[in-house]
Design a protein around this motif. Structure first.
Motif, PDB file in Angstrom:
ATOM      1  N   TYR A 142       0.831  -1.214   0.000  1.00  0.00           N
ATOM      2  CA  TYR A 142       0.000   0.000   0.000  1.00  0.00           C
ATOM      3  C   TYR A 142       0.862   1.260   0.000  1.00  0.00           C
ATOM      4  O   TYR A 142       0.572   2.226  -0.716  1.00  0.00           O
ATOM      5  CB  TYR A 142      -0.939   0.011   1.208  1.00  0.00           C
ATOM      6  N   LEU A 143       1.928   1.257   0.807  1.00  0.00           N
ATOM      7  CA  LEU A 143       2.802   2.432   0.862  1.00  0.00           C
ATOM      8  C   LEU A 143       3.509   2.648  -0.474  1.00  0.00           C
ATOM      9  O   LEU A 143       3.642   3.778  -0.943  1.00  0.00           O
ATOM     10  CB  LEU A 143       3.817   2.264   1.992  1.00  0.00           C
ATOM     11  N   ALA A 197       1.005   4.058  -2.948  1.00  0.00           N
ATOM     12  CA  ALA A 197       0.711   5.467  -2.673  1.00  0.00           C
ATOM     13  C   ALA A 197       1.803   6.377  -3.209  1.00  0.00           C
ATOM     14  O   ALA A 197       1.527   7.489  -3.689  1.00  0.00           O
ATOM     15  CB  ALA A 197       0.525   5.678  -1.168  1.00  0.00           C
ATOM     16  N   ASP A 198       3.053   5.913  -3.167  1.00  0.00           N
ATOM     17  CA  ASP A 198       4.169   6.732  -3.655  1.00  0.00           C
ATOM     18  C   ASP A 198       4.073   7.030  -5.149  1.00  0.00           C
ATOM     19  O   ASP A 198       4.625   8.019  -5.623  1.00  0.00           O
ATOM     20  CB  ASP A 198       5.501   6.018  -3.382  1.00  0.00           C
ATOM     21  N   LEU A 252      -5.249   8.367  -4.385  1.00  0.00           N
ATOM     22  CA  LEU A 252      -4.194   8.459  -3.386  1.00  0.00           C
ATOM     23  C   LEU A 252      -4.784   8.398  -1.978  1.00  0.00           C
ATOM     24  O   LEU A 252      -4.268   7.684  -1.108  1.00  0.00           O
ATOM     25  CB  LEU A 252      -3.409   9.754  -3.568  1.00  0.00           C
ATOM     26  N   ALA A 253      -5.877   9.135  -1.745  1.00  0.00           N
ATOM     27  CA  ALA A 253      -6.515   9.127  -0.428  1.00  0.00           C
ATOM     28  C   ALA A 253      -7.004   7.722  -0.075  1.00  0.00           C
ATOM     29  O   ALA A 253      -6.883   7.278   1.072  1.00  0.00           O
ATOM     30  CB  ALA A 253      -7.675  10.110  -0.403  1.00  0.00           C
ATOM     31  N   GLN A 278      -3.926   5.566   0.702  1.00  0.00           N
ATOM     32  CA  GLN A 278      -3.338   5.996   1.969  1.00  0.00           C
ATOM     33  C   GLN A 278      -4.161   5.513   3.161  1.00  0.00           C
ATOM     34  O   GLN A 278      -3.602   5.158   4.205  1.00  0.00           O
ATOM     35  CB  GLN A 278      -3.200   7.516   2.000  1.00  0.00           C
ATOM     36  N   ALA A 287      -3.293   1.979   3.594  1.00  0.00           N
ATOM     37  CA  ALA A 287      -1.956   1.896   4.184  1.00  0.00           C
ATOM     38  C   ALA A 287      -2.004   2.195   5.678  1.00  0.00           C
ATOM     39  O   ALA A 287      -1.347   1.512   6.481  1.00  0.00           O
ATOM     40  CB  ALA A 287      -1.007   2.866   3.483  1.00  0.00           C
ATOM     41  N   GLY A 288      -2.780   3.206   6.059  1.00  0.00           N
ATOM     42  CA  GLY A 288      -2.893   3.554   7.468  1.00  0.00           C
ATOM     43  C   GLY A 288      -3.449   2.414   8.302  1.00  0.00           C
ATOM     44  O   GLY A 288      -2.933   2.090   9.378  1.00  0.00           O
TER      45      GLY A 288
END
Length: 297
Positions: A253-254, A257-258, A266-267, A270, A273-274
């Motif tokens: 996920y990270l 997102a990059d 992206l949101a 993210q 990922a969170g």
């Protein structure tokens, strides 16, 4: 090209100081790569151990070259006592010393090495620009040229590894290798968490059940709207540990997102990922304790 976090704090005054700095930088890289190689071997990933051992051996060769250059021009080995300030960090293991060994790949190891050499090139370029004498400038430019050669060599090896990984991934697909899209990984994580929840003491049972249910919700969402998985991040086999798989998902996920530019997508990634990072933190800290508790019953 990778950038330094900070520029050198002051000009290098003498060749002796320049050689001392170069020696310290190469020594740190050689030692750190060797430490990671030892960890990879100890934790059962000999292929990655070989990659990091080779990187350490290369750095030891660079170290010997610096020592030889110092002895030839100044008649003495580099002296670390001559370094007047702490050099900016040019080495970053990017988590390789703590990441689960099965989640690393040769491509990722080489990409990390490329970035380290790029930062070393940037460092010596700054030293050359700040030099107060032609002698220091020329020596720093020679160091920068050496680092650029290392970058080119590692980039070629990384490129070969990438193409080999893609070919292997295609072969795995043709032979029903492990499916590694994020939705499938979330389902696999849920399947690993279910029996752990059944066996867990009451204190952790509800949390593990909640993580399994969340993983299945994520899988359904990712079925509807997948995220891409770079070929270079594919693994020859998936980890059988819930903690390792949770770490793999957090990294996926990270990494995704990059590379995203669309704000809405992206949101979404993210947010995934969170949740994945929060899940990983709990599993890392509490799951071993829970496993110990139910195994001792």
């Amino acid at each position: 090209m990778s950038r330094l976090k900070t520029e050198p704090p002051a000009p290098v005054r003498t060749l002796e100081e320049l050689f001392a700095i170069a020696h310290a930088m190469e020594h740190e890289a050689a030692v750190r790569y060797a430490e990671i190689a030892e960890r990879m071997a100890h934790q059962g990933n000999p292929a990655l151990a070989d990659v990091f051992t080779r990187l350490s051996t290369d750095e030891q060769g660079h170290l010997a070259n610096v020592a030889h250059w110092s002895e030839r021009l100044r008649g003495a080995a580099p002296n670390p006592a001559l370094i007047r300030w702490r050099a900016p960090d040019t080495f970053d293991d990017e988590g390789a010393s703590t990441t689960d060994p099965w989640l690393l790949t040769a491509y990722r190891a080489l990409a990390m090495a490329v970035r380290n050499e790029e930062r070393a090139f940037a460092f010596w370029s700054y030293v050359a620009a700040q030099a107060g004498s032609p002698e220091i400038q020329h020596a720093a430019e020679a160091m920068a040229h050496e680092e650029l050669g290392h970058v080119a060599t590692l980039r070629r090896e990384r490129r070969r590894t990438f193409h080999a990984t893609r070919a292997e991934a295609g072969s795995d697909a043709a032979n029903a290798g492990p499916v590694q899209d994020a939705a499938s990984l979330e389902r696999l994580l849920a399947d690993l968490l279910d029996p752990l929840a059944v066996e867990a003491p009451h204190a952790g049972r509800a949390r593990l059940k909640a993580f399994a249910e969340e993983a299945r919700r994520h899988a359904l969402e990712l079925d509807r709207s997948p995220i891409s998985t770079p070929a270079s991040s594919l693994l020859p086999a998936l980890p059988a540990s819930a903690v390792s798989l949770a770490e793999l998902l957090a990294e996926r996920y990270l990494d995704a997102a990059d590379s995203l530019r669309d704000e809405g997508e992206l949101a979404r990634v993210q947010a995934l990922a969170g949740r994945a990072v929060a899940r990983l933190a709990w599993l890392r800290s509490d799951l071993p304790e829970l496993e110990g508790a139910w195994q001792s019953r």
